[in-house]
Design a protein around this motif. Sequence first.
Motif, mmCIF file in Angstrom:
data_model
loop_
_atom_site.group_PDB
_atom_site.id
_atom_site.type_symbol
_atom_site.label_atom_id
_atom_site.label_comp_id
_atom_site.label_asym_id
_atom_site.label_seq_id
_atom_site.Cartn_x
_atom_site.Cartn_y
_atom_site.Cartn_z
ATOM 1 N N LEU A 280 11.315 18.929 -13.320
ATOM 2 C CA LEU A 280 12.016 17.727 -13.768
ATOM 3 C C LEU A 280 13.432 18.158 -14.176
ATOM 4 N N THR A 281 14.251 18.394 -13.172
ATOM 5 C CA THR A 281 15.593 18.926 -13.390
ATOM 6 C C THR A 281 16.528 17.844 -13.924
ATOM 7 N N ASP A 282 17.704 18.290 -14.363
ATOM 8 C CA ASP A 282 18.700 17.333 -14.862
ATOM 9 C C ASP A 282 19.106 16.346 -13.782
ATOM 10 N N GLN A 283 19.156 16.808 -12.528
ATOM 11 C CA GLN A 283 19.521 15.917 -11.421
ATOM 12 C C GLN A 283 18.451 14.853 -11.211
ATOM 13 N N LEU B 217 7.504 5.521 -13.333
ATOM 14 C CA LEU B 217 8.681 6.157 -13.927
ATOM 15 C C LEU B 217 8.362 6.775 -15.282
ATOM 16 N N THR B 218 7.589 6.077 -16.102
ATOM 17 C CA THR B 218 7.256 6.608 -17.432
ATOM 18 C C THR B 218 6.447 7.894 -17.331
ATOM 19 N N VAL B 219 5.546 7.967 -16.346
ATOM 20 C CA VAL B 219 4.771 9.190 -16.132
ATOM 21 C C VAL B 219 5.679 10.315 -15.651
ATOM 22 N N MET B 220 6.602 10.003 -14.772
ATOM 23 C CA MET B 220 7.524 11.020 -14.250
ATOM 24 C C MET B 220 8.408 11.591 -15.359
ATOM 25 N N VAL B 221 8.850 10.730 -16.266
ATOM 26 C CA VAL B 221 9.721 11.182 -17.362
ATOM 27 C C VAL B 221 8.969 12.116 -18.301
ATOM 28 N N PRO C 65 0.826 -1.228 0.000
ATOM 29 C CA PRO C 65 0.000 0.000 0.000
ATOM 30 C C PRO C 65 0.857 1.273 0.000
ATOM 31 N N ALA C 66 1.947 1.262 0.755
ATOM 32 C CA ALA C 66 2.806 2.456 0.810
ATOM 33 C C ALA C 66 3.473 2.701 -0.540
ATOM 34 N N MET C 67 3.936 1.606 -1.158
ATOM 35 C CA MET C 67 4.581 1.747 -2.456
ATOM 36 C C MET C 67 3.579 2.253 -3.502
ATOM 37 N N LYS C 68 2.398 1.705 -3.476
ATOM 38 C CA LYS C 68 1.359 2.121 -4.424
ATOM 39 C C LYS C 68 0.972 3.587 -4.200
ATOM 40 N N ALA C 69 0.877 3.990 -2.928
ATOM 41 C CA ALA C 69 0.525 5.381 -2.613
ATOM 42 C C ALA C 69 1.601 6.332 -3.154
ATOM 43 N N MET C 70 2.860 5.948 -3.031
ATOM 44 C CA MET C 70 3.936 6.799 -3.548
ATOM 45 C C MET C 70 3.885 6.876 -5.069
ATOM 46 N N PHE C 71 3.638 5.748 -5.723
ATOM 47 C CA PHE C 71 3.559 5.745 -7.189
ATOM 48 C C PHE C 71 2.375 6.584 -7.671
ATOM 49 N N ASP C 72 1.255 6.524 -6.946
ATOM 50 C CA ASP C 72 0.088 7.323 -7.326
ATOM 51 C C ASP C 72 0.385 8.815 -7.200
ATOM 52 N N LEU C 73 1.074 9.200 -6.127
ATOM 53 C CA LEU C 73 1.439 10.602 -5.964
ATOM 54 C C LEU C 73 2.420 11.046 -7.049
ATOM 55 N N ALA C 74 3.306 10.123 -7.463
ATOM 56 C CA ALA C 74 4.264 10.453 -8.527
ATOM 57 C C ALA C 74 3.558 10.714 -9.855
ATOM 58 N N LYS C 75 2.387 10.095 -10.052
ATOM 59 C CA LYS C 75 1.624 10.287 -11.289
ATOM 60 C C LYS C 75 0.689 11.491 -11.220
ATOM 61 N N SER C 76 0.594 12.142 -10.060
ATOM 62 C CA SER C 76 -0.340 13.252 -9.888
ATOM 63 C C SER C 76 0.189 14.521 -10.542
ATOM 64 N N LYS C 77 -0.618 15.571 -10.521
ATOM 65 C CA LYS C 77 -0.231 16.837 -11.129
ATOM 66 C C LYS C 77 0.879 17.535 -10.364
ATOM 67 N N ASP C 78 0.980 17.268 -9.081
ATOM 68 C CA ASP C 78 1.991 17.933 -8.244
ATOM 69 C C ASP C 78 3.371 17.362 -8.563
ATOM 70 N N ALA D 190 11.808 13.780 -4.566
ATOM 71 C CA ALA D 190 11.760 12.898 -3.392
ATOM 72 C C ALA D 190 11.490 11.455 -3.796
ATOM 73 N N VAL D 191 10.577 11.254 -4.744
ATOM 74 C CA VAL D 191 10.290 9.893 -5.216
ATOM 75 C C VAL D 191 11.533 9.303 -5.868
ATOM 76 N N ALA D 192 12.202 10.107 -6.709
ATOM 77 C CA ALA D 192 13.415 9.623 -7.370
ATOM 78 C C ALA D 192 14.483 9.240 -6.348
ATOM 79 N N CYS D 193 14.648 10.053 -5.305
ATOM 80 C CA CYS D 193 15.623 9.733 -4.251
ATOM 81 C C CYS D 193 15.287 8.419 -3.562
ATOM 82 N N THR D 194 14.006 8.237 -3.255
ATOM 83 C CA THR D 194 13.576 7.002 -2.583
ATOM 84 C C THR D 194 13.856 5.785 -3.462
#
Length: 1008
Positions: free
Chosen positions: A719-722, A708-712, A629-642, A648-652
């Motif tokens: 979405l900085t170079d880092q 990851l595909t949504v984040m890219v 559930p925690a992993m899914k919640a993080m992935f869902d937030l990564a796909k959101s507009k924010d 932070a997701v990339a670091c994790t």
Amino acid sequence: MWEFSVEFSQQVSVLWRVDPHPLFKIYPPWFWPTSLRFSININCDGGGVALLQKKLTAQQSGSEARTRQPKILSYNFSSPYQMGEMADPIQFKDEGNKHFQAGEVDKAIECYTKAIKLCTEKKVLAVVYRNRSACFLKKESYTNAASDASKAIDVDAADVKALFRRCQALEKLGKLDMAFKDVQRCSTIEPKNKTFLETLRRLGAEIQAKLKTTFSTDSRVQNMFDILLDEEMDKDKKEMAANNLVVLAREEAGAERIFQNNGVPLLLDLLETGKVEMVLAAIRTFAGMCTGHKARVRGREDREVHYSIMAVDNEDIALATCDLFQCINDSLTGGDRRFYGKEEALVLDASKDLKSILMALLEMVASKKVSGHGRDQALNLLTRNVPRKDKKDPDHSKSLFTIDHGLKKILKVCGQIPDLPDQLPMTENTQLIASVLLDKLWDDLRCDPERDNYREVCDEYIKGKFDPNDMDRNIHAINALSGLLQGPFEVGNQLVGRQGIMEMMVALCGSEREVDQMVAVEALIHSSTKMSRASFIITNGVSLLKDIYKKTKNDKIKIHLSNLTSSAGGDDYSMRQFAEGSTEKLAKQCRKWLCNSAMDTRTRKWAIEGLAYLTQDADVKDDFVEDDPAMKAMFDLAKSKDKTILYAVACTLVNCTNSYEKKDIMPELVQLAKFSKQHVPEQHPKDKKDFIQKRVKRMLKGGVISALTVMVKADNVLLTDQTKEMLARVFLALADDPKDRGTICAHGGGKALIPLALEGSAIGKVRAAHALAKIAAVSNPEIAFPGERIYEVVRPLVSLLHPERDGVQNYEALLSLTNLAGLNDKLRVKILKEKALPEIEQYMFEDHDHIRQAATECMCNLVTCKEVQDRYLEDGNDRLKLLVLMCVEDNEKLQRAAAGGLAMLTAAQKKLCTKMTLVTLQWMEILQRLILHDQPQIQHRGLVIVYNMLNSDDNELAKKLMESEILEILTVIGKAMDNPKRQIVIDVARTCLVKAMDLGLIKPFTTP
């Protein structure tokens, strides 16, 4: 050219037209004299003049007088032109006709032009103009063609040729109505002419279509505005009209119609309505009109209105206005590369407009009248357009101007605390976007004096905010410092190192106000990434921080405090500063907050930031990937507009896959450090390879690739170079196991890697290219990279052939290129265009067997290209010799690749068959070893080479082959019984023997 003057005895009558004087038979009727005295030009040589004088003398004396013709009283010849020079317009016209028929259009125009200057008779002049019009049509000089044809028509309105030529010219000039009238007259004069009738029909249809489009567009534009400005009109109709107006403005013809039909004032009226739908429609229509058209963009008086519109507290309106200003900027700077036709306005100097836009955006950054969404978009525009996109560009004046006039304003945004009164309106993303802009500006500086100025401005601003008597000003300074630490860390870290700064941060943690605690803890988090800062916190403030954690009821402060726990030791197991299990408890609490959908997004985002720090601990990593559930919640937030969550997701993910940069420590140095009683980093038992692989499998199962595909794909300055580099590292770690690469492709990972490999930091591009190489080496590239994307993969793969890349990257890149080169000619040509051939040849000389084998296999797939074959035909190199010698290497895969390359080369270029015998004296022995090889694939390649030599048109070479032991070997193989496993070898051997018989080198065996 001679001038002839004559005087007659009486007025020349009409009889001359019936029975003309012999002198004038050479001229058309309009040259015949109608007066007593006249002069004409005669084109003839000296002998012709003498003969004519004799005849005229007889005429004058009356010996040849005609009863119906007047008597010649006197005549005279004079030569106003030099002998041999052509000055007759008729001759120039005839000469021009010859040149035109020969296709020499320029010479024909020259002759016709001379004829026009000399000619005085209208009808001849009309013919010459008509002919020159045809020449101009050939030259596509349609204005001149129409002009000449008109001059011919002025003489003879029924001149069909001139009319049709003017019609053709006018059509090319876009004047369809005038062209239609001309061809209509042509068809009236010659009603059975099929060419005229077909042109008449075609032009009529084109005119009707044009009129229909013109009138319908005009009426549609006006109708749309009427609907939008009608207060009583139905809402659905208004929305439809607004959408139609936007679509129309995106087309050049539609945009021009709106602009010409009083569209700008009407759009301003829509803006003044204040209704969201109307305002959005107006802004998007403005964007369509301004796209790629400098003339519509420059000097717009309504630009101030747009600034005020972007300041409105509406996210959609702010974003639409941001897009409008981006269109304006692209039009003024030439950033919009689309072609807009010959009507596109060319405006040379747009610097004044660009400067005014830049100043307005900087004013918006720190203005209280601007909403949070408007401020975000102003910062986004500055981030996109101020720093150079290409560091090779020497002009970075916009960055210097922004630093001088806007750096303090950006720092002011970073220092805002929303919980305090009298603050600038902001969104959750504003301060992070400002930090990104600070970082971009810092990176765009070119020399130390510029960087020193940047530091001085920041230092002056931070110092000016500190006030012992005003706590609000102090926390503003600390918050601005946090913004610098999230942006240009080098600048922020230097300021944190100033005396008293760290002490003030720790002291603020003990404040009774929660807002002070929040600001101080967040600043400590950002500053603690340096070991010295983290150690200071542990030494001077850990007891205070623990006490705050126990007493506070604010979850946000607890989350921020949890972020500090892993900063001190990183992934060094021996540097655990807190009690056993404390980190896991904090991480568990963060996961609980993350999964709680009832909590606000900002708090959940902070929970992910906490995990980004805490997952440096291997126990936390394992617990997190096991918590679906925690992993899914993080992935869902990564796909959101924010998109502020991306980093932070990339670091994790980097922590969980252990894909961060790791320094290889030499065992000797470890022993030396232990001997000298120095600290030696220790690896956590759960950070070993088998644990990492288990975590990767769990993440793949949990849907990490789709996240990851949504984040890219995020089109955002955040979405900085880092961040891109970290995502590339994660992809590379996920693609480590060949069994998982199919899963990555199935979820779109292959396509997502391409932009990461083409844009970003140097390290990030290499990591992404390596991940692409891993996928392309074992997968079907046509499935992994469908459509045209497959051609985009070539450049990143070729970049891995650089000598600075490690052996694994070289090897997997070669395997991938081999795979691609085997698909089609277009891909092979693409590989050659990327200049990969010299690098591949270089690796064929590599000492490492696997790299040499991969390079040879790649070359084997490329030899079908003519360019590669030509390189092997060149003299003065050892390319062919190397390939021949590789055929006797111990590595069977290398043998197979080299022999395959030779077989294809000798089949394509017969000269190489002879050259092969010259590069080494052992060629015959090598060939025998190939055709005697116990591996059918290698044996088959050797036999194909033998056949190519027999078929090379070199009779001496074929004879030499048949006089050697190769004939006996071919005979033995050819006589063998059919065998499905070796049938292809047997068939080729028999083909070689048949070829030798055809050449007369051997005879078929016969029994007595």
